[in-house]
Scaffold this motif. Structure first.
Motif, PDB file in Angstrom:
ATOM      1  N   ASN A  18      32.743  43.416  23.096  1.00  0.00           N
ATOM      2  CA  ASN A  18      33.519  43.331  21.854  1.00  0.00           C
ATOM      3  C   ASN A  18      33.974  41.906  21.538  1.00  0.00           C
ATOM      4  OD1 ASN A  18      33.627  46.131  20.886  1.00  0.00           O
ATOM      5  ND2 ASN A  18      34.589  46.510  22.853  1.00  0.00           N
ATOM      6  N   SER A  74      33.688  46.182  28.416  1.00  0.00           N
ATOM      7  CA  SER A  74      34.069  46.470  27.035  1.00  0.00           C
ATOM      8  C   SER A  74      34.575  45.216  26.331  1.00  0.00           C
ATOM      9  CB  SER A  74      35.142  47.562  27.010  1.00  0.00           C
ATOM     10  OG  SER A  74      35.550  47.808  25.687  1.00  0.00           O
ATOM     11  N   GLN A  75      35.397  44.428  27.011  1.00  0.00           N
ATOM     12  CA  GLN A  75      35.918  43.197  26.415  1.00  0.00           C
ATOM     13  C   GLN A  75      34.790  42.221  26.094  1.00  0.00           C
ATOM     14  OE1 GLN A  75      38.710  42.303  29.582  1.00  0.00           O
ATOM     15  NE2 GLN A  75      40.441  42.732  28.221  1.00  0.00           N
ATOM     16  N   LYS A 116      35.670  39.756  23.141  1.00  0.00           N
ATOM     17  CA  LYS A 116      37.021  39.353  23.560  1.00  0.00           C
ATOM     18  C   LYS A 116      36.935  38.369  24.723  1.00  0.00           C
ATOM     19  CE  LYS A 116      39.010  42.372  20.800  1.00  0.00           C
ATOM     20  NZ  LYS A 116      38.777  42.013  19.412  1.00  0.00           N
TER      21      LYS A 116
END
Length: 79
Positions: free
Chosen positions: A41, A37-38, A43
């Motif tokens: 996104n 997810s990071q 990140k």
């Protein structure tokens, strides 16, 4: 991390197409779901090994890596 943001919409679509969920994809490339997810996104960055494993499990040729991982997001300009 640089200021460049990548558009992972094509990658996300392929993940859903092949695995159904990001969790199943994360397991296939041996990453935690939060780590995936990071990365999706912007990140954290994908490592070279993660990109190669992704291409393998998502069944796309290495020649298409840039289409999935290196398409820059279009910056919205200020009025």
């Amino acid at each position: 991390m640089s200021d460049v943001q990548f558009d992972y919409s094509r990658l996300k679509g392929r993940i859903v197409e092949v695995f159904g969920t990001q969790d199943a994809f994360a397991e296939a490339i041996k990453l935690g779901r939060v780590s995936v997810s990071q990365r999706l996104n912007n990140k954290l960055e994908f490592s070279q090994g993660e990109i190669l494993r992704s291409a393998e499990v998502l069944h796309f040729p290495l020649s298409q890596i840039s289409d999935y991982f290196f398409t820059e997001k279009v910056q919205k300009s200020e009025p």
